[in-house]
Design a protein around this motif. Structure first.
Motif, PDB file in Angstrom:
ATOM      1  N   ASN A 118       0.845  -1.358   0.035  1.00 34.52           N
ATOM      2  CA  ASN A 118       0.123   0.002   0.086  1.00 34.52           C
ATOM      3  C   ASN A 118       0.843   1.137   0.092  1.00 34.52           C
ATOM      4  OD1 ASN A 118       0.749   0.436   2.514  1.00 34.52           O
ATOM      5  ND2 ASN A 118      -1.001  -0.244   3.717  1.00 34.52           N
ATOM      6  N   ASP A 119       0.189   2.508  -0.051  1.00 33.95           N
ATOM      7  CA  ASP A 119       1.145   3.603  -0.094  1.00 33.95           C
ATOM      8  C   ASP A 119       1.619   4.021   1.197  1.00 33.95           C
ATOM      9  OD1 ASP A 119      -1.417   4.098   1.355  1.00 33.95           O
ATOM     10  OD2 ASP A 119      -2.155   5.495   0.244  1.00 33.95           O
ATOM     11  N   ARG A 120       1.508   3.053   2.218  1.00 31.05           N
ATOM     12  CA  ARG A 120       2.166   3.307   3.694  1.00 31.05           C
ATOM     13  C   ARG A 120       3.446   2.215   3.642  1.00 31.05           C
ATOM     14  NH1 ARG A 120      -3.453   2.821   5.527  1.00 31.05           N
ATOM     15  NH2 ARG A 120      -3.516   2.430   3.434  1.00 31.05           N
ATOM     16  N   GLY A 121       3.692   1.521   2.704  1.00 33.82           N
ATOM     17  CA  GLY A 121       4.748   0.630   2.668  1.00 33.82           C
ATOM     18  C   GLY A 121       4.508  -0.407   3.414  1.00 33.82           C
ATOM     19  N   HIS A 122       3.340  -1.117   3.328  1.00 30.30           N
ATOM     20  CA  HIS A 122       3.014  -2.335   4.037  1.00 30.30           C
ATOM     21  C   HIS A 122       2.058  -2.926   3.226  1.00 30.30           C
ATOM     22  CE1 HIS A 122       5.152  -1.572   7.715  1.00 30.30           C
ATOM     23  NE2 HIS A 122       4.342  -0.170   7.841  1.00 30.30           N
ATOM     24  N   LEU A 123       1.876  -4.408   3.563  1.00 26.96           N
ATOM     25  CA  LEU A 123       0.933  -5.151   2.725  1.00 26.96           C
ATOM     26  C   LEU A 123      -0.366  -4.976   3.522  1.00 26.96           C
ATOM     27  CD1 LEU A 123       3.285  -8.480   2.527  1.00 26.96           C
ATOM     28  CD2 LEU A 123       2.660  -6.556   0.897  1.00 26.96           C
ATOM     29  N   SER A 124      -1.546  -5.093   2.609  1.00 30.44           N
ATOM     30  CA  SER A 124      -2.798  -4.965   3.005  1.00 30.44           C
ATOM     31  C   SER A 124      -3.447  -6.121   3.704  1.00 30.44           C
ATOM     32  CB  SER A 124      -3.732  -4.170   2.201  1.00 30.44           C
ATOM     33  OG  SER A 124      -3.868  -5.163   1.018  1.00 30.44           O
ATOM     34  N   ALA A 125      -4.315  -6.303   4.586  1.00 25.72           N
ATOM     35  CA  ALA A 125      -4.832  -7.451   5.099  1.00 25.72           C
ATOM     36  C   ALA A 125      -5.317  -8.188   3.938  1.00 25.72           C
ATOM     37  CB  ALA A 125      -6.125  -6.980   6.078  1.00 25.72           C
ATOM     38  N   ASP A 126      -6.113  -7.805   3.073  1.00 27.62           N
ATOM     39  CA  ASP A 126      -6.641  -8.795   1.871  1.00 27.62           C
ATOM     40  C   ASP A 126      -5.517  -9.345   1.074  1.00 27.62           C
ATOM     41  OD1 ASP A 126      -6.043  -6.387   0.823  1.00 27.62           O
ATOM     42  OD2 ASP A 126      -7.236  -6.612  -0.996  1.00 27.62           O
ATOM     43  N   VAL A 127      -4.266  -8.749   1.118  1.00 28.80           N
ATOM     44  CA  VAL A 127      -3.278  -9.373   0.259  1.00 28.80           C
ATOM     45  C   VAL A 127      -2.710 -10.231   0.922  1.00 28.80           C
ATOM     46  CG1 VAL A 127      -0.800  -8.906  -0.491  1.00 28.80           C
ATOM     47  CG2 VAL A 127      -2.688  -7.257  -1.008  1.00 28.80           C
ATOM     48  N   LEU A 128      -2.480 -10.199   2.566  1.00 27.36           N
ATOM     49  CA  LEU A 128      -2.140 -11.247   3.193  1.00 27.36           C
ATOM     50  C   LEU A 128      -3.034 -12.452   3.428  1.00 27.36           C
ATOM     51  CD1 LEU A 128      -0.536  -9.087   6.180  1.00 27.36           C
ATOM     52  CD2 LEU A 128       0.868 -10.383   4.493  1.00 27.36           C
ATOM     53  N   ASP A 129      -4.129 -12.272   3.414  1.00 31.65           N
ATOM     54  CA  ASP A 129      -5.299 -13.187   3.096  1.00 31.65           C
ATOM     55  C   ASP A 129      -5.162 -14.091   2.091  1.00 31.65           C
ATOM     56  OD1 ASP A 129      -6.589 -13.159   5.886  1.00 31.65           O
ATOM     57  OD2 ASP A 129      -7.764 -11.464   5.150  1.00 31.65           O
ATOM     58  N   GLY A 130      -5.117 -13.404   0.994  1.00 29.16           N
ATOM     59  CA  GLY A 130      -4.659 -13.941  -0.437  1.00 29.16           C
ATOM     60  C   GLY A 130      -3.645 -15.007  -0.394  1.00 29.16           C
ATOM     61  N   TYR A 131      -2.512 -14.278   0.129  1.00 29.62           N
ATOM     62  CA  TYR A 131      -1.281 -15.109   0.404  1.00 29.62           C
ATOM     63  C   TYR A 131      -1.446 -16.422   1.185  1.00 29.62           C
ATOM     64  CZ  TYR A 131       3.460 -16.114   1.277  1.00 29.62           C
ATOM     65  OH  TYR A 131       4.984 -16.851   1.546  1.00 29.62           O
ATOM     66  N   LYS A 132      -2.192 -16.063   2.136  1.00 34.24           N
ATOM     67  CA  LYS A 132      -2.159 -17.419   3.211  1.00 34.24           C
ATOM     68  C   LYS A 132      -3.298 -18.309   2.492  1.00 34.24           C
ATOM     69  CE  LYS A 132      -2.737 -19.961   6.687  1.00 34.24           C
ATOM     70  NZ  LYS A 132      -1.718 -20.688   7.154  1.00 34.24           N
ATOM     71  N   LEU A 133      -4.107 -18.009   1.570  1.00 30.99           N
ATOM     72  CA  LEU A 133      -5.092 -18.940   0.915  1.00 30.99           C
ATOM     73  C   LEU A 133      -4.364 -19.458  -0.345  1.00 30.99           C
ATOM     74  CD1 LEU A 133      -8.395 -16.552   1.339  1.00 30.99           C
ATOM     75  CD2 LEU A 133      -8.006 -18.750   2.347  1.00 30.99           C
ATOM     76  N   GLY A 134      -3.195 -18.673  -0.651  1.00 33.70           N
ATOM     77  CA  GLY A 134      -2.664 -19.508  -1.796  1.00 33.70           C
ATOM     78  C   GLY A 134      -3.507 -18.990  -3.261  1.00 33.70           C
ATOM     79  N   ILE A 135      -3.827 -17.949  -3.202  1.00 32.62           N
ATOM     80  CA  ILE A 135      -4.517 -17.448  -4.483  1.00 32.62           C
ATOM     81  C   ILE A 135      -4.108 -16.178  -5.096  1.00 32.62           C
ATOM     82  CG2 ILE A 135      -6.930 -18.392  -3.390  1.00 32.62           C
ATOM     83  CD1 ILE A 135      -7.836 -15.451  -2.707  1.00 32.62           C
ATOM     84  N   LEU A 136      -2.813 -15.763  -4.627  1.00 37.38           N
ATOM     85  CA  LEU A 136      -2.339 -14.795  -5.235  1.00 37.38           C
ATOM     86  C   LEU A 136      -1.681 -15.042  -6.630  1.00 37.38           C
ATOM     87  CD1 LEU A 136      -0.718 -12.726  -2.436  1.00 37.38           C
ATOM     88  CD2 LEU A 136      -2.990 -12.290  -3.534  1.00 37.38           C
ATOM     89  N   PRO A 137      -1.432 -14.453  -7.499  1.00 37.60           N
ATOM     90  CA  PRO A 137      -0.830 -14.876  -8.736  1.00 37.60           C
ATOM     91  C   PRO A 137       0.773 -14.868  -8.385  1.00 37.60           C
ATOM     92  CG  PRO A 137      -2.178 -12.508  -9.251  1.00 37.60           C
ATOM     93  CD  PRO A 137      -2.178 -13.060  -7.945  1.00 37.60           C
ATOM     94  N   LEU A 138       1.486 -15.612  -9.407  1.00 42.33           N
ATOM     95  CA  LEU A 138       2.952 -15.900  -8.519  1.00 42.33           C
ATOM     96  C   LEU A 138       3.569 -14.804  -8.495  1.00 42.33           C
ATOM     97  CD1 LEU A 138       3.733 -18.801 -11.066  1.00 42.33           C
ATOM     98  CD2 LEU A 138       3.560 -18.686  -8.421  1.00 42.33           C
ATOM     99  N   ASP A 139       3.607 -13.641  -9.425  1.00 38.26           N
ATOM    100  CA  ASP A 139       4.320 -12.356  -9.067  1.00 38.26           C
ATOM    101  C   ASP A 139       3.902 -11.717  -7.835  1.00 38.26           C
ATOM    102  OD1 ASP A 139       1.686 -12.025 -10.182  1.00 38.26           O
ATOM    103  OD2 ASP A 139       2.464 -10.327 -11.548  1.00 38.26           O
ATOM    104  N   ALA A 140       2.556 -11.592  -7.747  1.00 39.39           N
ATOM    105  CA  ALA A 140       2.246 -10.845  -6.267  1.00 39.39           C
ATOM    106  C   ALA A 140       2.643 -12.021  -5.345  1.00 39.39           C
ATOM    107  CB  ALA A 140       0.615 -10.908  -6.272  1.00 39.39           C
ATOM    108  N   ARG A 141       2.809 -13.060  -5.399  1.00 37.16           N
ATOM    109  CA  ARG A 141       3.246 -13.868  -4.254  1.00 37.16           C
ATOM    110  C   ARG A 141       4.635 -13.786  -4.072  1.00 37.16           C
ATOM    111  NH1 ARG A 141       1.124 -18.114  -1.792  1.00 37.16           N
ATOM    112  NH2 ARG A 141       2.595 -19.882  -0.847  1.00 37.16           N
TER     113      ARG A 141
END
Lengths: 149, 252
Positions: B2-25
């Motif tokens: 995000n614009d504050r230099g951190h990962l947002s909750a939905d991105v972390l959830d997506g990462y945990k769930l394994g649903i992020l695209p490879l580059d985002a992961r």
């Protein structure tokens, strides 16, 4: 956001039930579904907070940092959480997603299904009201509202 | 990010769930390796997953499915979701529940995990005239003063120890005592404050909640055995719950 484990569990169940009921509205891709769930869960939790406020007043009685300034205050999730019940409803979900869930403005827009410009305006409005509240009182008092004018 | 230099909750959830695209992961993994705040947030999500799967799901799933059916949800759909919940990590249903659980911040920022029945620790810092809540990974300065607010959640005794970047242990609460301090029920602000010294690096605050008083020396010894990794209640004899909170100390 709820700060109460029992209410959180209830919220989980309720949102699950709503998701089952509106399954046709869930986007077919996983990321879209995740954002959809953020929207309904955020709205549901905000309603719980609002109802709780009406019923018994705020439960947010953590000792407060003395005299937080507005900009610093908005970096504090606890302060943001307290402010939620003191601003108009339409500002609450953008504030939750931006300040508590750390989304950027475009992410908030995507989750809420509104334009990024609208999100920016609502966050600006939220910040302006936060400044007014924090500057006016030096600290956030639960259950009090400022005028919308 | 995000614009504050951190990962947002939905991105972390997506990462945990394994649903992020490879580059985002890959981007998430790169950021997580360098950001203590996001590491703490991700640990909180993982803890919530575990609590959900081990505690909430078995207890509530049957009633929830019944309610979903009663409200017009498809019987097949509800049961499929129910069955999918404990089995699959990347279902919409799991995401739903994880989203809720992770958004229910109980006053500890994103880092100090607290689930039902668990004690919680919150840290406030004072710098000059400014007082603010400390989040895991925040950068504090020598001379900043910190205070602790705790929720004992049924625990009767508390010991708070600091571990410096070099591994040195110091007792913070109760000060100069030989054993744990007794707690009253309910949320409380601990008396006194700690002024941070000039030693830079990561400082770890370890709060050990217990049902009976623990000897400071024995707890210290357990912590020395654990070393650099965050201690768990199982690693400290007599501990009921351990809350670990890391922040950075930097020179102004």
């Amino acid at each position: 956001m709820l700060r109460d484990a029992r209410e959180a569990e209830d919220a989980v169940q309720e949102v699950f039930v709503r998701a089952c009921r509106h399954l046709k509205k869930v986007p077919s891709d996983d990321l879209g579904a995740l954002k959809w769930l953020y929207r309904i869960s955020t709205n549901y939790c905000l309603n719980v907070v609002r109802d709780r406020e009406k019923r018994i007043g705020s439960l947010d009685n953590w000792p407060e940092p003395a005299q937080p300034d507005a900009e610093r205050g908005l970096l504090d999730r606890d302060v943001v959480r307290r402010l939620l019940t003191q601003v108009p409803k339409k500002l609450r979900a953008p504030a939750v997603l931006y300040y508590l869930d750390d989304m950027d403005q475009s992410g908030v827009a995507e989750v809420l299904g509104i334009s990024t410009r609208t999100v920016i305006n609502r966050l600006n409005d939220f910040r302006a009201r936060a400044r007014k509240i924090l500057a006016g009182r030096g600290r956030v008092r639960p259950g009090k509202k400022i005028s919308s004018g | 990010m995000n614009d504050r230099g951190h990962l947002s909750a939905d991105v972390l959830d997506g990462y945990k769930l394994g649903i992020l695209p490879l580059d985002a992961r890959a981007e998430v993994e790169s950021h997580l390796s360098a950001c203590p705040g996001c590491q703490a947030a991700f640990r909180a999500i993982e803890d919530d997953y575990q609590v959900f799967q081990e505690s909430v799901l078995p207890r509530t799933a049957f009633d929830v499915v019944k309610r979903a059916q009663a409200r017009g949800g498809s019987r097949g759909t509800a049961w499929r979701l129910w069955v999918a919940l404990p089995l699959a990590g990347a279902t919409v249903a799991v995401a739903l529940l994880v989203v809720i659980l992770t958004s229910v911040d109980t006053g500890n920022g994103r880092g100090a995990v607290r689930v039902k029945g668990d004690p919680a620790l919150r840290i406030y810092a004072k710098r000059g005239e400014s007082v603010f809540t400390v989040r895991p990974g925040d950068r504090l300065r020598p001379g900043d003063r910190i205070r602790f607010v705790i929720e004992p959640a049924g625990s009767r005794y508390l010991l708070i120890v600091s571990q410096s970047a070099t591994g040195a242990l110091s007792l913070y609460h109760p000060p100069k005592a030989a054993g744990s301090g007794e707690l009253r029920p309910g949320r409380a602000e601990l008396p006194g404050s700690i002024e941070l010294d000039e030693a830079p690096g990561t400082e770890r605050i370890i709060s050990v909640f217990s049902n009976s008083p623990l000897l400071v020396e024995e707890v210290m010894e357990s912590l020395r055995r654990v070393g650099d990794k965050p201690p768990t209640a199982e690693e400290i004899t007599g501990a009921r719950h351990v809350v670990v909170f890391d922040f950075e100390k930097e020179l102004p």
